[in-house]
Design a protein around this motif. Structure first.
Motif, PDB file in Angstrom:
ATOM      1  N   GLU A  13      92.079   7.666  23.176  1.00 27.90           N
ATOM      2  CA  GLU A  13      90.801   8.237  23.610  1.00 27.90           C
ATOM      3  C   GLU A  13      90.101   8.956  22.455  1.00 27.90           C
ATOM      4  O   GLU A  13      88.888   8.856  22.301  1.00 27.90           O
ATOM      5  CB  GLU A  13      91.007   9.173  24.792  1.00 27.90           C
ATOM      6  N   LEU A  16      88.731   6.275  20.066  1.00 25.62           N
ATOM      7  CA  LEU A  16      87.584   5.571  20.630  1.00 25.62           C
ATOM      8  C   LEU A  16      86.313   6.400  20.586  1.00 25.62           C
ATOM      9  O   LEU A  16      85.217   5.853  20.492  1.00 25.62           O
ATOM     10  CB  LEU A  16      87.880   5.102  22.053  1.00 25.62           C
ATOM     11  N   LYS A  17      86.454   7.718  20.621  1.00 31.40           N
ATOM     12  CA  LYS A  17      85.284   8.585  20.476  1.00 31.40           C
ATOM     13  C   LYS A  17      84.619   8.363  19.120  1.00 31.40           C
ATOM     14  O   LYS A  17      83.400   8.424  19.001  1.00 31.40           O
ATOM     15  CB  LYS A  17      85.668  10.055  20.643  1.00 31.40           C
ATOM     16  N   VAL A  19      85.382   5.449  16.977  1.00 31.43           N
ATOM     17  CA  VAL A  19      85.167   4.021  16.721  1.00 31.43           C
ATOM     18  C   VAL A  19      84.114   3.411  17.640  1.00 31.43           C
ATOM     19  O   VAL A  19      83.270   2.650  17.187  1.00 31.43           O
ATOM     20  CB  VAL A  19      86.503   3.261  16.845  1.00 31.43           C
ATOM     21  N   LYS A  20      84.151   3.742  18.916  1.00 24.99           N
ATOM     22  CA  LYS A  20      83.249   3.110  19.884  1.00 24.99           C
ATOM     23  C   LYS A  20      82.028   3.954  20.228  1.00 24.99           C
ATOM     24  O   LYS A  20      80.973   3.412  20.507  1.00 24.99           O
ATOM     25  CB  LYS A  20      84.003   2.754  21.170  1.00 24.99           C
ATOM     26  N   GLN A  21      82.169   5.267  20.223  1.00 26.86           N
ATOM     27  CA  GLN A  21      81.060   6.132  20.598  1.00 26.86           C
ATOM     28  C   GLN A  21      80.240   6.589  19.399  1.00 26.86           C
ATOM     29  O   GLN A  21      79.175   7.176  19.563  1.00 26.86           O
ATOM     30  CB  GLN A  21      81.555   7.352  21.373  1.00 26.86           C
ATOM     31  N   GLY A  22      80.747   6.352  18.198  1.00 25.23           N
ATOM     32  CA  GLY A  22      79.995   6.684  16.993  1.00 25.23           C
ATOM     33  C   GLY A  22      79.982   8.159  16.614  1.00 25.23           C
ATOM     34  O   GLY A  22      79.185   8.580  15.788  1.00 25.23           O
ATOM     35  N   ARG A  23      80.876   8.936  17.203  1.00 25.92           N
ATOM     36  CA  ARG A  23      80.956  10.349  16.831  1.00 25.92           C
ATOM     37  C   ARG A  23      81.705  10.470  15.512  1.00 25.92           C
ATOM     38  O   ARG A  23      82.472   9.590  15.138  1.00 25.92           O
ATOM     39  CB  ARG A  23      81.629  11.140  17.950  1.00 25.92           C
ATOM     40  N   LYS A  47      92.766   0.647  13.460  1.00 23.78           N
ATOM     41  CA  LYS A  47      92.111  -0.426  12.704  1.00 23.78           C
ATOM     42  C   LYS A  47      93.105  -1.497  12.265  1.00 23.78           C
ATOM     43  O   LYS A  47      92.738  -2.655  12.117  1.00 23.78           O
ATOM     44  CB  LYS A  47      91.367   0.144  11.502  1.00 23.78           C
ATOM     45  N   ASP A  49      95.544  -2.318  14.115  1.00 25.44           N
ATOM     46  CA  ASP A  49      96.071  -2.793  15.397  1.00 25.44           C
ATOM     47  C   ASP A  49      97.509  -2.341  15.615  1.00 25.44           C
ATOM     48  O   ASP A  49      98.345  -3.075  16.135  1.00 25.44           O
ATOM     49  CB  ASP A  49      95.957  -4.312  15.500  1.00 25.44           C
ATOM     50  N   TYR A  58      95.048  -1.917  21.531  1.00 24.54           N
ATOM     51  CA  TYR A  58      93.726  -1.880  22.155  1.00 24.54           C
ATOM     52  C   TYR A  58      93.225  -3.299  22.415  1.00 24.54           C
ATOM     53  O   TYR A  58      92.710  -3.600  23.491  1.00 24.54           O
ATOM     54  CB  TYR A  58      92.749  -1.111  21.260  1.00 24.54           C
ATOM     55  N   MET A  62      92.210  -4.871  26.020  1.00 31.17           N
ATOM     56  CA  MET A  62      90.907  -5.454  26.300  1.00 31.17           C
ATOM     57  C   MET A  62      91.037  -6.912  26.735  1.00 31.17           C
ATOM     58  O   MET A  62      90.319  -7.364  27.633  1.00 31.17           O
ATOM     59  CB  MET A  62      89.975  -5.317  25.091  1.00 31.17           C
TER      60      MET A  62
END
Length: 91
Positions: A13, A16-17, A19-23, A47, A49, A58, A62
């Motif tokens: 989590e 992902l904040k 990598v995916k949310q751009g923070r 990165k 994996d 991840y 997915m």
């Protein structure tokens, strides 16, 4: 004082904040009260994996979600087909 233990889910989590949310890593590490170096290590593992949750990466998680979505869609189509009034007559 020993090392803090974080769950696999917490690590993912946090990653992902970024990598995916751009923070930013700094923002996330400060918000979650974890050292920036720890978060950066988790991001690196992700990165490559190598960061897992329940033994799954991840990408594997997915892939499984996508497979289950497709299965669900197929089941919905099957239900619609079975619900047609003339289905029994076609047998």
């Amino acid at each position: 004082m020993g090392k803090k233990k974080y769950t696999e889910t917490f690590k993912l989590e946090a990653v992902l904040k970024v990598v995916k949310q751009g923070r930013t890593s700094v923002e996330v590490s400060e918000n979650l009260n974890i050292h920036i170096d720890v978060l950066e290590k988790w991001i690196d593992l992700f990165k490559r994996d190598k960061l897992t949750v329940g033994g799954l990466t991840y990408a594997e998680i997915m892939d499984e979600i996508e497979r289950l979505k497709q299965k669900s869609e197929q089941l919905e189509e099957d239900i619609k087909e079975l619900s047609k009034p003339n289905f029994a007559e076609d047998l």
